[in-house]
Design a protein around this motif. Structure first.
Motif, mmCIF file in Angstrom:
data_model
loop_
_atom_site.group_PDB
_atom_site.id
_atom_site.type_symbol
_atom_site.label_atom_id
_atom_site.label_comp_id
_atom_site.label_asym_id
_atom_site.label_seq_id
_atom_site.Cartn_x
_atom_site.Cartn_y
_atom_site.Cartn_z
ATOM 1 N N ALA A 39 -18.030 3.908 40.319
ATOM 2 C CA ALA A 39 -16.758 3.537 39.689
ATOM 3 C C ALA A 39 -15.724 4.643 39.880
ATOM 4 N N ALA A 40 -16.156 5.890 39.764
ATOM 5 C CA ALA A 40 -15.241 7.014 39.963
ATOM 6 C C ALA A 40 -14.778 7.079 41.420
ATOM 7 N N LEU A 41 -15.672 6.807 42.359
ATOM 8 C CA LEU A 41 -15.298 6.792 43.767
ATOM 9 C C LEU A 41 -14.266 5.692 44.041
ATOM 10 N N ARG A 42 -14.491 4.492 43.485
ATOM 11 C CA ARG A 42 -13.542 3.409 43.684
ATOM 12 C C ARG A 42 -12.177 3.744 43.081
ATOM 13 N N ALA A 43 -12.175 4.351 41.903
ATOM 14 C CA ALA A 43 -10.912 4.719 41.258
ATOM 15 C C ALA A 43 -10.165 5.772 42.075
ATOM 16 N N ALA A 44 -10.884 6.763 42.589
ATOM 17 C CA ALA A 44 -10.244 7.793 43.406
ATOM 18 C C ALA A 44 -9.690 7.194 44.696
ATOM 19 N N TYR A 45 -10.425 6.273 45.295
ATOM 20 C CA TYR A 45 -9.975 5.627 46.527
ATOM 21 C C TYR A 45 -8.712 4.805 46.274
ATOM 22 N N ARG A 46 -8.685 4.078 45.143
ATOM 23 C CA ARG A 46 -7.494 3.294 44.810
ATOM 24 C C ARG A 46 -6.272 4.176 44.581
ATOM 25 N N VAL A 53 -12.601 12.531 52.559
ATOM 26 C CA VAL A 53 -12.643 13.528 51.478
ATOM 27 C C VAL A 53 -13.688 13.134 50.439
ATOM 28 N N LEU A 54 -13.727 11.857 50.083
ATOM 29 C CA LEU A 54 -14.731 11.389 49.124
ATOM 30 C C LEU A 54 -16.143 11.669 49.631
ATOM 31 N N ALA A 55 -16.368 11.405 50.903
ATOM 32 C CA ALA A 55 -17.700 11.609 51.480
ATOM 33 C C ALA A 55 -18.069 13.088 51.514
ATOM 34 N N SER A 56 -17.135 13.932 51.897
ATOM 35 C CA SER A 56 -17.473 15.352 52.005
ATOM 36 C C SER A 56 -17.689 15.989 50.638
ATOM 37 N N ARG A 57 -16.918 15.581 49.643
ATOM 38 C CA ARG A 57 -17.054 16.182 48.314
ATOM 39 C C ARG A 57 -18.315 15.711 47.596
ATOM 40 N N THR A 58 -18.741 14.477 47.851
ATOM 41 C CA THR A 58 -19.928 13.947 47.189
ATOM 42 C C THR A 58 -21.189 14.110 48.027
ATOM 43 N N ARG A 59 -21.022 14.575 49.261
ATOM 44 C CA ARG A 59 -22.141 14.741 50.201
ATOM 45 C C ARG A 59 -22.838 13.417 50.500
ATOM 46 N N LEU A 60 -22.060 12.348 50.509
ATOM 47 C CA LEU A 60 -22.544 11.040 50.932
ATOM 48 C C LEU A 60 -21.985 10.761 52.316
ATOM 49 N N THR A 61 -22.592 9.818 53.026
ATOM 50 C CA THR A 61 -22.066 9.471 54.339
ATOM 51 C C THR A 61 -20.797 8.652 54.179
ATOM 52 N N GLN A 62 -19.948 8.689 55.195
ATOM 53 C CA GLN A 62 -18.708 7.921 55.147
ATOM 54 C C GLN A 62 -18.995 6.421 55.086
ATOM 55 N N GLY A 63 -20.031 5.995 55.798
ATOM 56 C CA GLY A 63 -20.400 4.577 55.760
ATOM 57 C C GLY A 63 -20.785 4.127 54.365
ATOM 58 N N TRP A 64 -21.541 4.982 53.651
ATOM 59 C CA TRP A 64 -21.955 4.633 52.296
ATOM 60 C C TRP A 64 -20.744 4.583 51.361
ATOM 61 N N VAL A 65 -19.847 5.547 51.496
ATOM 62 C CA VAL A 65 -18.653 5.572 50.654
ATOM 63 C C VAL A 65 -17.791 4.347 50.929
ATOM 64 N N LYS A 66 -17.666 3.959 52.193
ATOM 65 C CA LYS A 66 -16.885 2.760 52.529
ATOM 66 C C LYS A 66 -17.507 1.530 51.887
ATOM 67 N N VAL A 68 -19.298 1.481 49.134
ATOM 68 C CA VAL A 68 -19.097 1.575 47.688
ATOM 69 C C VAL A 68 -17.673 1.194 47.306
ATOM 70 N N VAL A 69 -16.684 1.731 48.022
ATOM 71 C CA VAL A 69 -15.296 1.489 47.627
ATOM 72 C C VAL A 69 -14.839 0.069 47.915
ATOM 73 N N THR A 70 -15.524 -0.633 48.802
ATOM 74 C CA THR A 70 -15.167 -2.026 49.083
ATOM 75 C C THR A 70 -16.037 -2.993 48.296
ATOM 76 N N PRO A 74 -17.937 -5.449 53.880
ATOM 77 C CA PRO A 74 -17.496 -4.589 54.979
ATOM 78 C C PRO A 74 -16.031 -4.197 54.780
ATOM 79 N N PRO A 75 -15.663 -2.971 55.109
ATOM 80 C CA PRO A 75 -14.282 -2.549 54.916
ATOM 81 C C PRO A 75 -13.333 -3.347 55.791
ATOM 82 N N PRO A 76 -12.078 -3.498 55.341
ATOM 83 C CA PRO A 76 -11.118 -4.248 56.162
ATOM 84 C C PRO A 76 -10.846 -3.512 57.472
#
Length: 81
Positions: A39-46, A53-66, A68-70, A74-76
């Motif tokens: 939820a925090a990741l989605r709020a920050a993305y919005r 930046v979200l991926a590097s700060r949370t040490r998650l992969t960019q694919g996983w963050v994409k 989560v935020v969508t 699949p991301p647009p």
């Protein structure tokens, strides 16, 4: 006198262990923490924080963050101009 406090201290430590197990280590707690994180990741993305930046700060992969935020979709696709 020391023996009287040993039992009490032991019961307090047991209570602490149970509390930690239920709030930190249980599967329910892990899912709750993951849901809060997502939820925090989605709020920050919005609010304009890029996925990189979200991926590097949370040490998650960019694919996983994409994912989560969508919301698991699949991301647009960005169209090239």
């Amino acid at each position: 006198m020391a023996r009287k406090w040993e039992g009490t201290a032991g019961l307090l430590l047991l209570g602490l262990a149970v509390l930690l197990d239920r709030t930190v280590a249980s599967r329910t707690a892990e899912k709750r923490n993951r849901d809060w994180r997502d939820a925090a990741l989605r709020a920050a993305y919005r609010r304009g924080v890029p996925v990189t930046v979200l991926a590097s700060r949370t040490r998650l992969t960019q694919g996983w963050v994409k994912t989560v935020v969508t919301g698991g979709k699949p991301p647009p696709v960005d169209e090239a101009a």
